[in-house]
Structure formats: C-alpha cells, structure tokens
Design an enzyme around this catalytic site. Structure first.
Site, mmCIF file in Angstrom:
data_model
loop_
_atom_site.group_PDB
_atom_site.id
_atom_site.type_symbol
_atom_site.label_atom_id
_atom_site.label_comp_id
_atom_site.label_asym_id
_atom_site.label_seq_id
_atom_site.Cartn_x
_atom_site.Cartn_y
_atom_site.Cartn_z
ATOM 1 C CG HIS A 26 -0.581 0.367 2.430
ATOM 2 N ND1 HIS A 26 -0.079 -0.620 3.488
ATOM 3 C CD2 HIS A 26 0.055 1.490 2.995
ATOM 4 C CE1 HIS A 26 0.254 -0.040 4.533
ATOM 5 N NE2 HIS A 26 0.443 1.345 4.382
ATOM 6 C CG ASP A 85 -0.076 -4.145 2.776
ATOM 7 O OD1 ASP A 85 0.376 -3.407 1.489
ATOM 8 O OD2 ASP A 85 -0.361 -3.279 3.502
ATOM 9 C CB SER A 184 2.882 1.741 6.243
ATOM 10 O OG SER A 184 1.781 1.957 6.862
#
Length: 232
Positions: A26, A85, A184
């Site tokens: 992402h 992801d 992230s």
C-alpha cells in the site's frame, strides 16, 4: 522510502540484498484526483520511489537510491482487501554502504515459520508518536516493544483477518503504544529475524485492537522468486 512529492507519509522498508527492499504494497499507491478514474488510485512508477539507506534519520544522511522496478504481490487489491500487502523494490545499482557499520541486510524466516503466542516482538519505524498530530513524526528511528497476539483473538476482532497471511501484535488490555501512520512497510522483529511487515491498525495505541502485520514466512517463496533470497 518516500515518493517524490507524492506520498503524504514516508514508509519503512527492510533491506534484503544489495538490490532488494521489502515493504508494504500500500506504500506504493496514491489517490487520483480525477473523479472519472475507475479505481481512484494508481501505483507509483518505480522512478518516483526513493530509498534512503544508512541513516537513522528520515530526512538526511546515508545515501538515496531511486528504484528501477517495483514488484507488488499479484493478489493485493488496494482499498479492497488488506491481504497480501507486500512488495519488493528493486534497485538498479548496488547500495554503496551495504554491509557497513550503519547497514546490515535483514534475515527473514523460512516458509511456514510460526512466532510463538505472547512472544516479545519489536516494531521499528519513523511513524507518528501522536496519531492526531501530523507534526509528531520523529526524525530519528524509533522502536516499540509489543506482544504477539494469537490468531483466534485477532480473527475475533478483525473480520478481514487472514489466518495464513497476517500476524498480530500489540499491548492488549494495556495500550498506550504501537505502530502509527508512517510506520507502514517497516519490520516486526523477533529474535533478530524480520517476521512481519507493518500493514495497518485501528488506532496507534489501542488496547483492544491489535496491530496487523503481513506474516513474512507466508511470503518467503514469493520474496525469493523476486530475486531477493535472504532467509534465516
């Protein structure tokens, strides 16, 4: 890693070889302002992604490298599913400071490896220290100690939880610390091995909802197939 003037937040990554960096898929997507676009998002071109290597600061030091290729997991669907992801960034040239006093490649576990429940794990990144304050992003690298959460508990609290591909950690019943925006793509580490890639959470310090990471041992073969062979 960062997008050149395109990403709102920086992302972390894990160096696997002189040419490969593991991160969250992402991190490579951005919204399209054109309302006629079918998906409303687009993936960043490789040339738009810059990696800083060899510094504990996210805005200076070390060396910067522009990627030549991005490999996003073929079953990842941005904003539709949180599963798969993961992505690998490929550099066109060797990292200049690879295997130095400030850089060491990370080891990943063999396929199927399971982190024991309640094990002490560590998440690392430059994410916000206050989810409500955009200016709380630290310049220096930080880490937080968490506990591995068993899969049944995580599945009971997340309807989107994938038993095979996700790993949960947090401070259940305590809260007060965890991953946040900007973390992230960074690593979750157990006994010196990268067992998770930071994916998402409800809030940054929730005592009920664990934080969710992609379980690296579910993707060991996929990672190796990108050319990034680096196992425990």
């Amino acid at each position: 890693m960062r997008g050149q003037k395109l990403l709102r937040d920086n992302c972390g990554g894990v160096i696997l070889t002189q040419h490969h960096v593991l991160t969250a898929a992402h991190c490579l997507f951005r919204k399209i302002n054109d309302t006629t676009a079918v998906t409303g998002t687009t993936i960043l071109r490789a040339s738009e992604v810059v990696i800083r290597v060899g510094s504990s600061y996210n805005d200076r030091g070390g060396s910067e490298h522009v990627t030549s290729k991005t490999v996003v997991h073929e079953d990842y669907k941005y904003m539709i599913s949180y599963d798969n992801d993961v992505a690998v960034l490929v550099l066109p040239t060797n990292m200049s400071n690879y295997r130095s006093s400030s850089v060491q490649p990370a080891a990943i576990p063999p396929g199927g490896y399971v982190v024991p429940d309640n094990a002490s794990v560590v998440a690392v990144g430059w994410g916000r220290t206050d989810e409500n304050c955009i200016n709380s992003t630290p310049l220096g690298l930080r880490h937080v100690g968490l506990r591995k959460v068993d899969r049944d508990t995580c599945a009971a609290r997340y309807s989107i939880f994938s038993y095979n591909n996700m790993l949960c950690a947090g401070l259940l019943g305590v809260g007060g610390a965890g991953i946040c925006s900007g973390d992230s793509g960074g690593p979750l580490v157990y006994n010196g091995v990268v067992v998770g890639v930071t994916s998402f959470s409800v809030t940054c310090d929730d005592s009920f909802y664990p934080q969710v990471f992609m379980r690296v041992s579910s993707y060991t073969n996929w990672i190796n197939n990108t050319g990034a062979v680096r196992t425990w």
